[in-house]
Each structure stands twice: as C-alpha cells, then as structure tokens.
Design a protein around this motif. Sequence first.
Motif, mmCIF file in Angstrom:
data_model
loop_
_atom_site.group_PDB
_atom_site.id
_atom_site.type_symbol
_atom_site.label_atom_id
_atom_site.label_comp_id
_atom_site.label_asym_id
_atom_site.label_seq_id
_atom_site.Cartn_x
_atom_site.Cartn_y
_atom_site.Cartn_z
ATOM 1 N N ALA A 12 -20.708 -48.665 -4.640
ATOM 2 C CA ALA A 12 -21.983 -48.314 -4.040
ATOM 3 C C ALA A 12 -21.539 -47.373 -2.711
ATOM 4 O O ALA A 12 -22.457 -46.884 -2.134
ATOM 5 C CB ALA A 12 -22.240 -49.552 -3.132
ATOM 6 N N SER A 13 -20.186 -46.559 -2.838
ATOM 7 C CA SER A 13 -19.419 -45.476 -1.987
ATOM 8 C C SER A 13 -20.270 -44.120 -2.725
ATOM 9 O O SER A 13 -20.424 -43.186 -2.365
ATOM 10 C CB SER A 13 -18.149 -45.764 -2.615
ATOM 11 O OG SER A 13 -17.526 -45.011 -3.796
ATOM 12 N N GLY A 14 -20.739 -44.449 -3.740
ATOM 13 C CA GLY A 14 -20.696 -43.600 -4.470
ATOM 14 C C GLY A 14 -20.219 -42.229 -5.109
ATOM 15 O O GLY A 14 -19.780 -41.039 -5.666
ATOM 16 N N ILE A 15 -18.647 -42.611 -5.407
ATOM 17 C CA ILE A 15 -17.801 -41.763 -5.736
ATOM 18 C C ILE A 15 -17.502 -41.692 -7.722
ATOM 19 O O ILE A 15 -18.215 -42.930 -8.277
ATOM 20 C CB ILE A 15 -15.812 -43.009 -6.102
ATOM 21 C CG1 ILE A 15 -15.614 -43.036 -4.519
ATOM 22 C CG2 ILE A 15 -15.066 -42.307 -6.764
ATOM 23 C CD1 ILE A 15 -14.707 -44.213 -3.632
ATOM 24 N N GLU A 16 -17.541 -40.531 -8.101
ATOM 25 C CA GLU A 16 -18.017 -40.411 -8.699
ATOM 26 C C GLU A 16 -16.613 -40.083 -9.784
ATOM 27 O O GLU A 16 -15.673 -39.327 -9.298
ATOM 28 C CB GLU A 16 -18.651 -39.147 -9.145
ATOM 29 C CG GLU A 16 -19.864 -39.506 -8.192
ATOM 30 C CD GLU A 16 -20.321 -37.494 -8.024
ATOM 31 O OE1 GLU A 16 -22.244 -37.825 -7.863
ATOM 32 O OE2 GLU A 16 -19.880 -36.113 -8.147
ATOM 33 N N TYR A 158 -25.453 -54.371 -2.645
ATOM 34 C CA TYR A 158 -25.486 -53.588 -2.791
ATOM 35 C C TYR A 158 -26.502 -52.660 -3.245
ATOM 36 O O TYR A 158 -26.906 -51.334 -1.964
ATOM 37 C CB TYR A 158 -24.362 -51.930 -2.554
ATOM 38 C CG TYR A 158 -23.467 -52.965 -1.817
ATOM 39 C CD1 TYR A 158 -22.590 -52.400 -0.864
ATOM 40 C CD2 TYR A 158 -22.080 -53.824 -1.829
ATOM 41 C CE1 TYR A 158 -21.728 -52.340 -0.012
ATOM 42 C CE2 TYR A 158 -20.852 -53.656 -1.286
ATOM 43 C CZ TYR A 158 -20.784 -53.864 -0.528
ATOM 44 O OH TYR A 158 -19.804 -54.106 0.335
ATOM 45 N N ASN A 159 -27.073 -52.369 -4.590
ATOM 46 C CA ASN A 159 -28.295 -51.846 -4.623
ATOM 47 C C ASN A 159 -29.194 -52.602 -3.938
ATOM 48 O O ASN A 159 -30.277 -51.986 -3.755
ATOM 49 C CB ASN A 159 -28.654 -52.032 -6.201
ATOM 50 C CG ASN A 159 -27.088 -51.227 -7.135
ATOM 51 O OD1 ASN A 159 -27.065 -50.656 -6.718
ATOM 52 N ND2 ASN A 159 -26.946 -51.980 -8.319
ATOM 53 N N SER A 160 -29.473 -53.911 -3.545
ATOM 54 C CA SER A 160 -30.503 -54.049 -3.563
ATOM 55 C C SER A 160 -30.432 -53.773 -1.424
ATOM 56 O O SER A 160 -32.217 -53.696 -1.124
ATOM 57 C CB SER A 160 -30.404 -55.625 -2.575
ATOM 58 O OG SER A 160 -31.428 -56.632 -2.412
ATOM 59 N N LEU A 161 -29.490 -53.998 -1.220
ATOM 60 C CA LEU A 161 -30.018 -53.134 0.382
ATOM 61 C C LEU A 161 -30.396 -51.734 0.479
ATOM 62 O O LEU A 161 -30.283 -51.575 1.581
ATOM 63 C CB LEU A 161 -27.909 -53.280 0.697
ATOM 64 C CG LEU A 161 -27.761 -52.271 2.533
ATOM 65 C CD1 LEU A 161 -28.326 -53.785 3.513
ATOM 66 C CD2 LEU A 161 -26.199 -52.404 2.353
ATOM 67 N N ARG A 162 -29.112 -51.273 -0.622
ATOM 68 C CA ARG A 162 -30.221 -49.679 -0.724
ATOM 69 C C ARG A 162 -31.367 -49.300 -0.418
ATOM 70 O O ARG A 162 -32.124 -48.468 0.260
ATOM 71 C CB ARG A 162 -28.700 -48.497 -1.782
ATOM 72 C CG ARG A 162 -29.576 -47.229 -1.387
ATOM 73 C CD ARG A 162 -28.302 -46.160 -2.782
ATOM 74 N NE ARG A 162 -27.195 -46.536 -1.743
ATOM 75 C CZ ARG A 162 -27.408 -45.647 -0.692
ATOM 76 N NH1 ARG A 162 -28.185 -44.687 0.039
ATOM 77 N NH2 ARG A 162 -26.254 -45.135 0.033
ATOM 78 N N ALA A 201 -25.478 -47.710 3.830
ATOM 79 C CA ALA A 201 -25.652 -48.223 2.701
ATOM 80 C C ALA A 201 -24.333 -48.566 1.871
ATOM 81 O O ALA A 201 -25.002 -49.177 -0.052
ATOM 82 C CB ALA A 201 -27.044 -48.658 1.516
ATOM 83 N N GLY A 202 -23.158 -47.973 2.339
ATOM 84 C CA GLY A 202 -22.505 -48.775 1.230
ATOM 85 C C GLY A 202 -20.789 -47.158 0.972
ATOM 86 O O GLY A 202 -20.017 -47.285 0.905
ATOM 87 N N ASP A 203 -21.815 -46.004 1.695
ATOM 88 C CA ASP A 203 -20.972 -44.462 1.806
ATOM 89 C C ASP A 203 -20.525 -44.538 3.167
ATOM 90 O O ASP A 203 -20.613 -43.087 3.027
ATOM 91 C CB ASP A 203 -21.690 -43.451 0.845
ATOM 92 C CG ASP A 203 -22.976 -43.444 1.718
ATOM 93 O OD1 ASP A 203 -23.523 -44.183 2.236
ATOM 94 O OD2 ASP A 203 -23.742 -43.047 1.233
ATOM 95 N N GLY A 204 -19.850 -44.774 3.879
ATOM 96 C CA GLY A 204 -20.042 -44.642 4.906
ATOM 97 C C GLY A 204 -19.155 -45.909 6.348
ATOM 98 O O GLY A 204 -17.566 -45.663 5.494
ATOM 99 N N ASP A 205 -19.924 -46.738 6.803
ATOM 100 C CA ASP A 205 -18.368 -47.811 7.615
ATOM 101 C C ASP A 205 -19.513 -48.920 6.416
ATOM 102 O O ASP A 205 -20.430 -48.867 5.825
ATOM 103 C CB ASP A 205 -19.429 -47.938 8.516
ATOM 104 C CG ASP A 205 -18.472 -48.598 10.011
ATOM 105 O OD1 ASP A 205 -17.241 -48.567 10.060
ATOM 106 O OD2 ASP A 205 -19.333 -49.504 10.382
#
Length: 337
Positions: A12-16, A158-162, A201-205
Amino acid sequence: MKRDTYKKIVAASGIETGDLVLIQYWMNDSFSEDIAFLQAEIAAAGATPVMVVQNLMISQLINENATEHTYGDKFFKLYEDADVIIDLMERPVGVLTKPLDPEKMGLLGGYMGRLFQTCASKKKMLQLRVPTEVMASKEGLDPVDYKNRMEAAMDIDYNSLRQECENLREANSRFSGVTIKTGDNYSLDISFGDRSWDIDAGDGDIPCGEINIAPIENLTNGKIFFEKIYLPDPENPRARHDFDKVVLSVNEGIITSSNNEALNSLIEKYGPENVTVCELGFGMNPGVTSLCGCAVLDEKMIGTFHLGIGDNTMFGGTNEADFHNDLIGHGEYIWKE
C-alpha cells in the motif's frame, strides 16, 4: 504483528522496485520480529532496506554527551540517497528515559527538527506504530486492547480503502465549504475555497484511513459539540486533559471559548495559533469502529469527522503552531458549492 500485515503495508505504501528505503528503527531494548518482517517485505518488493537504529538506552547516552558537532551535515548525508523513509516506532519518537539539562535539550530539539524536515523532503515518509506495551502506555490504554485495536486498523484491504477515499475526495472536490451540524443544533461553517483534499490510505501515517483538507484559516465560524475531546498539556506534551460534552465557539478560525472553565483556561494558555482550526478530515478505516482516546486511531474511525487545531503547514495551510491535535466527532453535513 503478523508478517502478512507488513506485506499489505509495503504494497500500500507505493514502494517501488529499486527504491532505497531507510528505516529509522525507534527500538526499546532489543530487536524484534517486526523490524525483520518489515525489511523482508521491502526486499520482496524489489527495494533495498537500510536501517538507522535509535535504541532507547544508546540514544539517552548519546544525547547526554552530545555537542554541537554530534549531528552535523555529515550525519544527514546518510539520508541523501533514500527514496523512502519509514519510522518504525516501538517507542515514542525522540522521547528519552530521563530529562536532559537545558543545553543538551536544545541540541536534541534542533536535531529532531532537522531530522523531521529531512525525512519529510523525501518521495515518501511513513510513520508506522508497532503496538508495544510502551506505545500503549503512552496512550493510556491497556496493552492488549491497544494491540487488538492497532492490528485491526492495519490488517485491512488497502486497495478498497484507497478507492473509497478517492471516491469521497472526488465527491467533495466540487464544494467550497461545509456546515457541520452537531449536538443540540450547533452549527459550524467551514470554508476551504479551492484548496485540495488529501488522501491518507497507506503512504503516510500507519494506521491510515482518512481524507482531509486545510480550511481557509480565518473563515471558520460558529459552534460545535463533541462528546469527548483530548488535548495535550502545554507544559508537558506527554500529559493530556480529557473533557466531556464540550461546546466550542469559533470566531474567524480561532476557538475563543467553551462551556467548560477548565478548558477555557487551557485555551488561553495555548495561544491563538494553537487553537486555530487548521484541518477538516473524515475517518475511513473500516478496522476502527470505536473511540479510545488514541488520536492516531480515533481520527481514522469510519463514520466520523475530525477538526484539527494547530499547525497545518504540512498539508496546504498557512498556520504555524507548536503542535497539531485532532478533535473527533459525529455530525451532519450541509455542503456548499
């Protein structure tokens, strides 16, 4: 926590692939499986984990003996190549075992300020709280209850949350303001003009789950009711004050008074910049279903709104203050185009 939860968080964080991920590990006395699970999942995502260990006992000794040269430019070069910074928090960030003398405290404050600014400048910065007994104690919660609440808030889809967050952001973006109706017909008018809604939605807090906006600082007016609010002590940020059935009066963006004399004294001590309405947010996390007094959980509770006071310079506002604090409530919304 379960390794599968860390797998969800990393996704969910978007780490690539190819990212250098620097983990600031705010550990207690020993290494845990949490730091191992997090690094393993970062590696599995094709990124490179590196770690700066902030052990509690060692940090105490370092800062007791620090000089103005301890945290110089060379130290912060460690962060230059990092694409992503993650604070893995098994203890509160920056808190030591005993107070420092004023000179050392000043050095620590300068270091922490520069550290935060350095981390915030990266592509992504995550703050991930591990449900340890130390973190539960900080929130004044039973360790088992705290652990259950935190794990439920992080072990989500997390996908549904975003998607839910993006849907609400799109719906809200056509409005320039809102009136919140609370309690016995209290109304608070909030204007945000053309400012933008943010999604967490997963890339901060972490735990995550909200959308929020910085209102125009001098355009919030009226009264608002909260069943319960929690506020920090201005002289001891680790202590807090609890107030029940609160009505706040707001004039030109600043909380001017309440229906509680003790709270009025606290408002006066804070100063206007710390009681400026600086955020409107909506909780979206399906794993948070009741309030407990822990702000990082409560503000994410699905079906609630939160009104932030204090600093909002990190998400589109102009109010500089000593802290940021969220007040969580339930209400009805009348949107203004």
